[in-house]
Design a protein around this motif. Structure first.
Motif, PDB file in Angstrom:
ATOM      1  N   SER A  28     -28.847  23.369  56.296  1.00 37.92           N
ATOM      2  CA  SER A  28     -28.881  22.832  54.933  1.00 37.92           C
ATOM      3  C   SER A  28     -29.869  21.667  54.940  1.00 37.92           C
ATOM      4  CB  SER A  28     -27.485  22.364  54.499  1.00 37.92           C
ATOM      5  OG  SER A  28     -27.470  22.222  53.095  1.00 37.92           O
ATOM      6  N   GLY A 122     -19.380  26.052  46.722  1.00 43.14           N
ATOM      7  CA  GLY A 122     -19.523  25.435  45.398  1.00 43.14           C
ATOM      8  C   GLY A 122     -20.590  26.152  44.583  1.00 43.14           C
ATOM      9  N   THR A 123     -21.642  26.602  45.303  1.00 37.78           N
ATOM     10  CA  THR A 123     -22.713  27.338  44.613  1.00 37.78           C
ATOM     11  C   THR A 123     -22.175  28.594  43.949  1.00 37.78           C
ATOM     12  OG1 THR A 123     -24.453  26.498  46.077  1.00 37.78           O
ATOM     13  CG2 THR A 123     -24.859  28.608  44.993  1.00 37.78           C
ATOM     14  N   TYR A 149     -26.898  18.267  40.399  1.00 36.73           N
ATOM     15  CA  TYR A 149     -27.082  19.386  41.333  1.00 36.73           C
ATOM     16  C   TYR A 149     -25.807  20.212  41.317  1.00 36.73           C
ATOM     17  CZ  TYR A 149     -27.535  21.824  45.848  1.00 36.73           C
ATOM     18  OH  TYR A 149     -27.590  22.777  46.836  1.00 36.73           O
ATOM     19  N   HIS A 150     -25.991  21.524  41.202  1.00 38.60           N
ATOM     20  CA  HIS A 150     -24.808  22.399  41.112  1.00 38.60           C
ATOM     21  C   HIS A 150     -24.857  23.474  42.186  1.00 38.60           C
ATOM     22  CE1 HIS A 150     -23.918  20.410  37.329  1.00 38.60           C
ATOM     23  NE2 HIS A 150     -25.165  20.630  36.954  1.00 38.60           N
ATOM     24  N   GLY A 151     -25.529  23.183  43.317  1.00 42.78           N
ATOM     25  CA  GLY A 151     -25.713  24.203  44.333  1.00 42.78           C
ATOM     26  C   GLY A 151     -27.021  24.924  44.100  1.00 42.78           C
ATOM     27  N   SER A 162     -29.603  15.952  44.597  1.00 50.92           N
ATOM     28  CA  SER A 162     -29.303  16.151  46.021  1.00 50.92           C
ATOM     29  C   SER A 162     -30.562  16.510  46.804  1.00 50.92           C
ATOM     30  CB  SER A 162     -28.244  17.235  46.196  1.00 50.92           C
ATOM     31  OG  SER A 162     -27.958  17.404  47.562  1.00 50.92           O
ATOM     32  N   ASN A 216     -25.081  13.481  42.708  1.00 53.74           N
ATOM     33  CA  ASN A 216     -26.174  14.018  43.525  1.00 53.74           C
ATOM     34  C   ASN A 216     -27.493  13.335  43.219  1.00 53.74           C
ATOM     35  OD1 ASN A 216     -25.251  16.379  45.265  1.00 53.74           O
ATOM     36  ND2 ASN A 216     -24.210  16.738  43.326  1.00 53.74           N
ATOM     37  N   ASP A 244     -18.496  20.603  36.563  1.00 55.26           N
ATOM     38  CA  ASP A 244     -18.716  20.898  37.978  1.00 55.26           C
ATOM     39  C   ASP A 244     -18.006  19.809  38.783  1.00 55.26           C
ATOM     40  OD1 ASP A 244     -21.624  21.388  40.158  1.00 55.26           O
ATOM     41  OD2 ASP A 244     -19.483  21.132  40.554  1.00 55.26           O
ATOM     42  N   MET A 247     -17.494  18.210  43.834  1.00 56.25           N
ATOM     43  CA  MET A 247     -17.375  16.980  44.643  1.00 56.25           C
ATOM     44  C   MET A 247     -16.152  16.176  44.208  1.00 56.25           C
ATOM     45  SD  MET A 247     -20.314  15.170  46.196  1.00 56.25           S
ATOM     46  CE  MET A 247     -22.053  15.259  45.883  1.00 56.25           C
ATOM     47  N   LYS A 272     -15.368  22.103  48.430  1.00 59.20           N
ATOM     48  CA  LYS A 272     -15.153  20.985  49.343  1.00 59.20           C
ATOM     49  C   LYS A 272     -13.687  20.704  49.681  1.00 59.20           C
ATOM     50  CE  LYS A 272     -19.574  19.238  47.755  1.00 59.20           C
ATOM     51  NZ  LYS A 272     -20.526  19.110  48.868  1.00 59.20           N
ATOM     52  N   GLU A 404     -27.659  10.490  47.389  1.00 61.83           N
ATOM     53  CA  GLU A 404     -26.348  11.056  47.702  1.00 61.83           C
ATOM     54  C   GLU A 404     -25.303   9.973  47.476  1.00 61.83           C
ATOM     55  OE1 GLU A 404     -27.747  14.913  48.836  1.00 61.83           O
ATOM     56  OE2 GLU A 404     -25.798  14.107  48.264  1.00 61.83           O
TER      57      GLU A 404
HETATM   58  P1  KE4 Z   1     -22.062  24.202  48.130  1.00 61.07           P
HETATM   59  O1  KE4 Z   1     -22.674  25.511  47.732  1.00 61.07           O
HETATM   60  O2  KE4 Z   1     -23.017  23.365  48.955  1.00 61.07           O
HETATM   61  O3  KE4 Z   1     -20.677  24.348  48.781  1.00 61.07           O
HETATM   62  O4  KE4 Z   1     -21.771  23.378  46.787  1.00 61.07           O
HETATM   63  C1  KE4 Z   1     -22.828  23.165  45.909  1.00 61.07           C
HETATM   64  C2  KE4 Z   1     -22.509  21.981  45.022  1.00 61.07           C
HETATM   65  C3  KE4 Z   1     -22.110  22.220  43.716  1.00 61.07           C
HETATM   66  N1  KE4 Z   1     -21.816  21.202  42.871  1.00 61.07           N
HETATM   67  C4  KE4 Z   1     -21.883  19.913  43.287  1.00 61.07           C
HETATM   68  C5  KE4 Z   1     -21.534  18.825  42.327  1.00 61.07           C
HETATM   69  C6  KE4 Z   1     -22.270  19.605  44.621  1.00 61.07           C
HETATM   70  O5  KE4 Z   1     -22.333  18.315  45.014  1.00 61.07           O
HETATM   71  C7  KE4 Z   1     -22.591  20.651  45.516  1.00 61.07           C
HETATM   72  C8  KE4 Z   1     -23.038  20.410  46.939  1.00 61.07           C
HETATM   73  N2  KE4 Z   1     -23.209  19.040  47.323  1.00 61.07           N
HETATM   74  C9  KE4 Z   1     -24.168  18.790  48.374  1.00 61.07           C
HETATM   75  C10 KE4 Z   1     -24.183  17.290  48.649  1.00 61.07           C
HETATM   76  N3  KE4 Z   1     -24.875  16.580  47.671  1.00 61.07           N
HETATM   77  C11 KE4 Z   1     -23.824  19.546  49.628  1.00 61.07           C
HETATM   78  C12 KE4 Z   1     -24.582  19.087  50.846  1.00 61.07           C
HETATM   79  C13 KE4 Z   1     -25.640  20.073  51.242  1.00 61.07           C
HETATM   80  O6  KE4 Z   1     -26.347  20.611  50.358  1.00 61.07           O
HETATM   81  O7  KE4 Z   1     -25.774  20.292  52.470  1.00 61.07           O
END
Ligand code: KE4
Length: 432
Positions: A28, A122-123, A149-151, A162, A216, A244, A247, A272, A404
């Motif tokens: 990542s 989360g994505t 950021y939403h993934g 992010s 993010n 969303d 987090m 998470k 972050e």
């Molecule tokens: P994941 O797909 O990474 O599990 O979640 C995406 C996501 C969706 N929505 C929000 C508000 C988020 O913060 C995230 C992921 N957060 C990042 C940190 N800023 C994950 C860390 C990374 O990308 O390695």
């Protein structure tokens, strides 16, 4: 021999080795330290508030694996729950009792959620929520906020936060212009801008997706009445409001930001904390909307490992350990460290703004309040990088990017917090 050797390499050796077979040496991007410079450390093990690196260093961890470790790393109850589930096998590909238990656990904790579906990140949660919103409303446009950021969903990697922001390329290569065209951008905390956007496109907008507390791009808190304004304007135009809370869910309150702010979104995305450290995402909302999902409804969404028993066991154990005392303690810890750093920065004449909510806080080297993405952009990220490395030298691991947010866990006890504050105060001084 090969494997044993890997386990005895230091971080630099591991990073050089990793780069031969893993893009950028990481799985990542934000882990690559591109925004703060230097090479990333590799973690050998973790327990409580401490990461032990491949170089044998113990670090007080303020990343908490980007949110999941609300009970600290390697929590004994979560570990026991996973071990128990492991005894019965890892993935069945059929429905299982733990899925029902965790769905009921989510529904009972989040008022706006009547039905919930598990996925693996989360994505996937946000991607599925916007597809559901489009299927339910029959409309194509989605509104997101600059810096949120939403993934790595194609249509949401537009002026994202992010890692996307850290890399200075908010828009990702590989996203067709036609996809991005369905995404409308707006400035967060700007009442007029969202009103204007809806007056122009309202009847085409399927949903707003928003991090109710954007975390993010550092951490930004909503202006008084702003989230209520989003709720009202979406209702007026027949659009959905998607929170969303990947987090913030189960971290800033049992019911997340929607409980803190008393706002009822139509759909919510989670991740998470709900996975207890294993891969889990989830999305949920009113039954009337969720029933549009296959197999009952026309919106397709699926996942081989969705609801797998190991991840469900970890997530359930994490949820069961949450109670009002946990949130009160985390709120107090967040306020304590923020206050200590604010007063020290003042004493040293350092322009430092800290936004904090519960166990989340962000540091901006900026003399003024930070209430918008534009304010974030005026912060001194170069100084943040110096501070990051100074903190590392003092044994404290902050998120490796000014875009972050820091996280606390229940394992950050009084003594750990005091040591961390001492180290960060020293780091403020040496990185001036
Ligand atoms: P994941 O797909 O990474 O599990 O979640 C995406 C996501 C969706 N929505 C929000 C508000 C988020 O913060 C995230 C992921 N957060 C990042 C940190 N800023 C994950 C860390 C990374 O990308 O390695």
């Amino acid at each position: 021999r090969e494997k044993r050797h890997l386990l005895h390499m230091n971080s630099d050796e591991l990073f050089q080795r990793a780069r031969q077979t893993i893009p950028g040496g990481v799985n990542s991007p934000v882990r690559a330290f591109r925004s703060v410079g230097g090479t990333p450390f590799f973690t050998e093990s973790a327990r409580g508030a401490i990461l032990t690196t491949a170089d044998g260093k113990d670090l007080i961890d303020f990343v908490c694996t980007w949110g999941p470790a609300i009970h600290g790393h390697n929590d004994p109850d979560i570990r026991a729950a996973v071990a128990e589930a492991l005894d019965k096998g890892t993935s069945f590909g059929t429905p299982g009792p733990l899925e029902v238990e965790i769905a009921e656990a989510v529904v009972s904790r989040v008022d706006s959620v009547e039905k919930v579906r598990m996925c693996n990140s989360g994505t996937e949660a946000t991607m599925s929520a916007i597809r559901l919103a489009r299927g339910y409303t029959g409309r194509d446009k989605i509104v997101k906020f600059i810096g949120c950021y939403h993934g790595h969903v194609d249509s949401l990697l537009v002026q994202a936060g992010s890692g996307a922001l850290t890399l200075g390329k908010p828009d990702s290569a590989g996203v067709p212009a036609s996809f991005a065209a369905e995404t409308l951008l707006c400035a967060y905390n700007n009442f007029e801008a969202i009103t204007e956007l809806f007056s122009k496109y309202g009847d085409q907008i399927a949903a707003i997706i928003v991090e109710p507390y954007p975390a993010n791009c550092g951490l930004i808190l909503p202006l008084e009445g702003y989230l209520a304004h989003l709720r009202k304007i979406t209702q007026e135009h027949g659009s959905l409001l998607i929170f969303d809370e990947v987090m913030t869910g189960f971290r800033l309150a049992m019911g997340g930001v929607q409980e803190r702010e008393g706002i009822t979104p139509d759909l919510s995305a989670f991740g998470k904390v709900i996975g207890g450290g294993l891969p889990v995402g989830a999305f949920g909302g009113r039954a009337e909307i969720m029933d549009y999902l296959a197999p009952d409804g026309p919106v397709y969404q699926a996942g081989t490992l969705s609801g797998n028993p190991l991840a469900m066991a970890a997530g359930l154990a994490a949820l069961k350990k949450l109670d009002s005392g946990v949130f009160q303690n985390l709120e107090a810890a967040g306020a304590k460290i923020s206050e200590a750093l604010r007063s020290e920065a003042k004493r040293q004449g350092i322009p430092l703004t800290i936004n904090q909510a519960g166990s989340m806080f962000a540091l901006f080297f900026n003399p003024d309040p930070v209430r918008s993405f534009d304010d974030v952009q005026k912060s001194d990220t170069e100084r943040f990088s110096r501070f990051f490395h100074a903190a590392m030298k003092e044994g404290v691991y902050l998120p490796p990017s000014a875009y972050e947010t820091c996280f606390l866990s229940t394992a950050h006890d009084e003594d750990t917090l005091d040591r961390a504050i001492e180290s960060l105060v020293a780091a403020l001084r040496t990185s001036a």
